[in-house]
Design an enzyme around this catalytic site. Sequence first.
Site, PDB file in Angstrom:
ATOM      1  N   SER A 124       0.787  -1.236   0.000  1.00  0.00           N
ATOM      2  CA  SER A 124       0.000   0.000   0.000  1.00  0.00           C
ATOM      3  C   SER A 124       0.815   1.280   0.000  1.00  0.00           C
ATOM      4  O   SER A 124       0.245   2.362  -0.112  1.00  0.00           O
ATOM      5  CB  SER A 124      -0.973   0.005   1.181  1.00  0.00           C
ATOM      6  OG  SER A 124      -2.095  -0.783   0.888  1.00  0.00           O
ATOM      7  N   LYS A 127       0.179   3.582  -2.847  1.00  0.00           N
ATOM      8  CA  LYS A 127      -0.829   4.653  -2.830  1.00  0.00           C
ATOM      9  C   LYS A 127      -0.191   6.041  -2.841  1.00  0.00           C
ATOM     10  O   LYS A 127      -0.843   7.026  -3.219  1.00  0.00           O
ATOM     11  CB  LYS A 127      -1.728   4.508  -1.608  1.00  0.00           C
ATOM     12  CG  LYS A 127      -2.665   3.311  -1.649  1.00  0.00           C
ATOM     13  CD  LYS A 127      -3.528   3.247  -0.393  1.00  0.00           C
ATOM     14  CE  LYS A 127      -4.535   2.114  -0.472  1.00  0.00           C
ATOM     15  NZ  LYS A 127      -3.923   0.782  -0.458  1.00  0.00           N
ATOM     16  N   SER A 304      -5.768   3.478   4.513  1.00  0.00           N
ATOM     17  CA  SER A 304      -5.233   2.639   3.440  1.00  0.00           C
ATOM     18  C   SER A 304      -6.357   2.013   2.627  1.00  0.00           C
ATOM     19  O   SER A 304      -6.432   0.796   2.449  1.00  0.00           O
ATOM     20  CB  SER A 304      -4.311   1.554   4.004  1.00  0.00           C
ATOM     21  OG  SER A 304      -3.476   1.042   2.980  1.00  0.00           O
TER      22      SER A 304
END
Length: 473
Positions: A124, A127, A304
């Site tokens: 993640s 991102k 997240s």
Amino acid sequence: MAGFGSRIGELRLRELDRRTVLIVAVALILVVSLIAAAVLAGPGLLRWFGLTSSTAEQVPGPPRLRLAPLAADAPTPTKAGVAAALNKLAASDDLGTLTGVVVNPAGDQVLWSKNQDRSMQPGSTGKLLTTAAALLTLDPTLRIRTRVVAGDTPDTVVLVGGGDPTLSALPKDSDSVYSGAAKLDNLAEEVRASHPGPIHTVLVDVSRFTGDGMAPGWETSDIAGGNVTPIEPLILDGGRAKPDELDPPRTANPALDAGKALAQRLGADPSTVAVRTAPTTATLLGEVGSPPVSDLVENALRISDNVLAESLARQVALARGADPSFAGAAAAVKDTLASAGFDVSGVTMVDGSGLSTDDLVPARLLGQIMAVAGGPVTDKRAARLRPLISGLPVAGGDGTLGDRFTGGVSAAGRGFVRAKTGTLTGVSSLAGLVTDSDGRLLTFALMANGTSPSASRPRLDALAAALRACGCR
């Protein structure tokens, strides 16, 4: 963030109902960091605030703080000092294959690196690429619109998705995991007020996005596992079965479910809901807007959220005139970063969230993004990227770091480290910023592949905490 079953889900806490105060000079200082540090560090830091251990016991609540920017003349760590603090920790077998970089953003100086050009699965932390591109491309005050227009018969309306997955089915007085989300109830009220007669049919328009709803490297078990829903421009509450929980099972048919929810509110038959493209000249009956892009970015990072990140990637593609598909959005994100002067060599992204096992990113790029976001305002990109900093979870405080940095050697970073996490099977990553013991802001990116996150995450936390604990001179 990870899938269900074969993946390891990323640990998260519900977003705390507060906003972080951000003061920017040459660097940043955070109120929440100081509060946490004062409480956790004990008498030494309390005395810094003018409280002895005895007087602290007599004063209710948190200590009174002196809020000020970090000193521009704080001592600068040396490469040798950072190496002395990190090298032994970085050699742990629990980290598998480790790459990383530590930067002094005030001088754009790399203080420490380990294979920073090697491309690794980011989880993640991927991102950060998407949210940075969104902030560099989109107006931070932009609100993504969801509309209802008249259909081709008097008793038909069309729900037109604009790409806002935070639109909520919860009542007006209830909060979902997305702070400030628009409510479907409000949209239904507008439609009832403007439509002249009964409504029997609700259709849904999903033409704003193209391509498959599931990216390469995703698994269908990710849906039931609560990590993702097929990416469509019409999604309620990120597709969650329980909108006020972070990771409940999600729907496999988000747009149709949204249409059925609206039909119920308008007195229409939910069984009539079908996909149809609205006429371009159709009369507008109602419209609601998402929270502004800057808030969406912060929310996507703090909890997240894969679905929100993917939707932001699609908005970047639309703004750049690219195809709003997985491939088009990934290319648009990469092109945006390259145009802004970031080195995107070695990047392979097939989605916008880092959920795919096909994603590859070098720590160098994550480090560059963090260094610019936390760097001096003389870099025009810095002001646009500040929401990346305010959206980062706080170590031991909130978001995906809420239950980390709570003991052992990593406890020194509690309240001082802010970072984006990343977790997949065999993947753990951490990218963010920290102030060292001399008050110098440092940014970092650390990626561990090939070992269990249960082993590697504590080691990554220890590395970040070591930066907090030293002046590294």
